[in-house]
Design a protein around this motif. Structure first.
Motif, PDB file in Angstrom:
ATOM      1  N   ASP A 285       1.147   2.597  -8.813  1.00  0.00           N
ATOM      2  CA  ASP A 285       1.200   3.773  -7.952  1.00  0.00           C
ATOM      3  C   ASP A 285       1.588   3.352  -6.527  1.00  0.00           C
ATOM      4  O   ASP A 285       1.899   2.177  -6.269  1.00  0.00           O
ATOM      5  CB  ASP A 285      -0.130   4.537  -7.979  1.00  0.00           C
ATOM      6  CG  ASP A 285      -1.294   3.750  -7.378  1.00  0.00           C
ATOM      7  OD1 ASP A 285      -1.063   2.745  -6.664  1.00  0.00           O
ATOM      8  OD2 ASP A 285      -2.458   4.146  -7.611  1.00  0.00           O
ATOM      9  N   GLY A 286       1.578   4.305  -5.613  1.00  0.00           N
ATOM     10  CA  GLY A 286       2.002   4.027  -4.244  1.00  0.00           C
ATOM     11  C   GLY A 286       1.129   3.043  -3.505  1.00  0.00           C
ATOM     12  O   GLY A 286       1.550   2.478  -2.487  1.00  0.00           O
ATOM     13  N   GLU A 287      -0.084   2.798  -3.992  1.00  0.00           N
ATOM     14  CA  GLU A 287      -0.998   1.843  -3.361  1.00  0.00           C
ATOM     15  C   GLU A 287      -1.026   0.512  -4.101  1.00  0.00           C
ATOM     16  O   GLU A 287      -1.895  -0.323  -3.841  1.00  0.00           O
ATOM     17  CB  GLU A 287      -2.417   2.435  -3.309  1.00  0.00           C
ATOM     18  CG  GLU A 287      -2.530   3.712  -2.488  1.00  0.00           C
ATOM     19  CD  GLU A 287      -2.199   3.481  -1.020  1.00  0.00           C
ATOM     20  OE1 GLU A 287      -2.552   2.398  -0.503  1.00  0.00           O
ATOM     21  OE2 GLU A 287      -1.582   4.367  -0.410  1.00  0.00           O
ATOM     22  N   GLY A 288      -0.103   0.336  -5.056  1.00  0.00           N
ATOM     23  CA  GLY A 288      -0.040  -0.935  -5.772  1.00  0.00           C
ATOM     24  C   GLY A 288      -1.020  -1.070  -6.923  1.00  0.00           C
ATOM     25  O   GLY A 288      -1.227  -2.173  -7.432  1.00  0.00           O
ATOM     26  N   ASN A 289      -1.645   0.037  -7.341  1.00  0.00           N
ATOM     27  CA  ASN A 289      -2.607  -0.007  -8.445  1.00  0.00           C
ATOM     28  C   ASN A 289      -1.912   0.202  -9.787  1.00  0.00           C
ATOM     29  O   ASN A 289      -1.067   1.094  -9.925  1.00  0.00           O
ATOM     30  CB  ASN A 289      -3.669   1.077  -8.259  1.00  0.00           C
ATOM     31  CG  ASN A 289      -4.444   0.906  -6.973  1.00  0.00           C
ATOM     32  OD1 ASN A 289      -5.015  -0.155  -6.721  1.00  0.00           O
ATOM     33  ND2 ASN A 289      -4.459   1.940  -6.141  1.00  0.00           N
TER      34      ASN A 289
END
Length: 470
Positions: A285-289
């Motif tokens: 996702d956008g947070e690197g998760n």
């Protein structure tokens, strides 16, 4: 036209670096980590072009043989399957595969591949195979050197030397896994990652191995010559194979031979050696998760979640790995692969079962899973594949009650043979000779309720068995 290549797929390793998803009896090469297929299946499909490749040879062990057949069938491929009597590392495994290939064709060219690697750019990989084929035909033992994407400390490196032909270089030097500063220097100097995959003429590999350890080469050659067949598998001779020295092919041959060559390749390669590597290869996702299964992230960054069933929710944390299976949960730092290795070593002393097997246990006929147990009862969910059947057996310490929830069962209880449909049940008394089979076209699912004084698998007395376990 160059001759076709025999793929030799090595899939006998345990893969505990991806615990708790990967375990001794169901290791990472057979897991679906990046989609519907396992890395074993993807490896086979990568070398399935009949214009370039021959029928593959797979080397594995007795515990994984039916998983190999099942996963081959799922992708519509066939192979010769060699069974190692015991693990002897990659040296004897590759030497045995080479001896088997040479018996098939004295001029055989072999491509030895690990079954647990990921390659995202198959055309680039195949181009490297074609590039290395002429060098292998000319008598070189070709390895594939991956163009580094970073200064990795988890891989060995290769220093490429003079050009042999085209893009193929002689190997100037192999070096071990470096510290960060040394790795950065290697990348700057043009070194390549050592992928641990090789192409060679089978006879040349045997000759070079024989120069440094003639006894082990003779042992694996004898193991192939004396091999028997069992249910279509090629069983290497126990005594002969067991006398081979346990050693990696790198130490046994590659670091000693003057015939080593390397093909540089950039093909999106990874040996998937840690959960951090899985995260690197996964969508985020956008947070690197990254998540495999159901996960929710709040104020969390660069985390990796893999869950079989339970929802995992992370809040206010960064750089964590959370892996939840039905009997174990791992919480770890993203980049500490060595810490996980130490943890699994400790678990083998305090809770060995969770490193060896899953709650869901795979069998050649299907699988079973314990869902509840007590002092005098155990409840299992059993799945039998179409056409599969369990052994004809009996128990001294337990009775069983089977309730069919999907499909149709054919059940033998002593002299009785009965068809049991969905929402029907049947009782098997203590000591009764019985068998369960699936005569239908869909999976058979049932709930088994065991009652008695002992529920161990060693209270299965097999009288007759399709898989020769009796």
């Amino acid at each position: 036209m160059s001759q076709r290549i025999i793929p030799l797929i090595m899939c006998g390793g345990a893969g505990t670096r991806l615990w708790p998803a990967s375990r001794e009896v169901h290791p990472k090469q057979f897991l679906s980590l990046f989609g519907a297929r396992s890395t074993f299946q993807d490896t086979l499909l990568r070398v399935s072009d009949a214009d370039l490749f021959e029928r593959p040879v797979i080397i594995t062990n007795n515990a994984y043989r039916f998983m190999v057949l099942e996963q081959l069938a799922e992708i519509g491929l066939e192979a010769d399957v060699l069974l190692e009597p015991m693990r002897r590392d990659s040296g004897p495994a590759i030497a045995a595969g080479a001896a088997f290939a040479e018996a098939r064709d004295k001029d055989a060219i072999v491509l030895a591949l690990a079954a647990d690697h990921v390659v995202s750019d198959t055309p680039a990989f195949l181009a490297a195979c074609r590039e290395g084929l002429a060098a292998a035909e000319a008598g070189h033992i070709v390895t594939f050197g991956v163009q580094p994407e970073r200064a990795a400390t988890e891989y060995g490196y290769i220093n490429p030397g003079e050009v042999i032909s085209g893009k193929v270089h002689a190997v100037a030097k192999f070096v071990e896994k470096p510290d960060p500063a040394t790795a950065a220097g290697y990348v700057e100097a043009g070194y390549l990652w050592n992928s641990g995959n090789f192409m060679f003429r089978a006879a040349i590999l045997s000759d070079e191995y024989r120069k440094v350890d003639a006894d082990s080469v003779q042992a694996v050659t004898d193991a192939v010559a004396k091999a028997g067949t069992d249910l279509g598998f090629v069983k290497l001779d126990d005594a002969a194979f067991g006398s081979a020295k346990s050693i990696s092919i790198d130490y046994a041959v590659m670091e000693k031979t003057a015939r080593a060559a390397v093909v540089p390749v950039a093909c999106g390669w990874s040996d998937v050696g840690s959960w951090h590597a899985v995260w690197e290869l996964s969508g985020k996702d956008g947070e690197g998760n990254a998540a495999r299964g159901v996960a929710v992230f709040e104020d969390s960054r660069n985390c990796n979640v893999s869950t079989d069933r339970a929802l995992v929710a992370l809040e206010g944390v960064d750089d964590l790995v959370v892996v939840a299976t039905q009997d174990a949960v791992l919480v770890s730092r993203q980049k500490d692969a060595n810490g996980l290795k130490r943890l699994v070593a400790k678990l083998k002393t305090v809770a060995p079962q969770v490193t060896e097997d899953h709650i869901r246990v795979h069998r050649p006929w299907g699988s079973y899973q314990s869902v509840d147990n007590g002092d005098r009862h155990q409840v299992k969910r059993i799945i039998v594949k179409p056409g599969g059947r369990l052994s004809l057996q009996k128990h001294h310490h337990r009775a069983e009650h089977w309730i069919v929830v999907r499909g149709t069962a054919q059940v033998t209880v002593n002299e009785l043979v009965k068809t049991v449909h969905e929402n029907e049940s049947i009782y098997i008394p203590i000591g009764a000779v019985h068998r369960l089979e699936n005569p239908g076209k869909i999976q058979l699912e049932l709930i088994e309720v065991q009652t008695g004084s002992y529920f161990g698998e060693d209270d299965i007395i097999r009288i007759e068995d399709d898989y020769k376990r009796s």
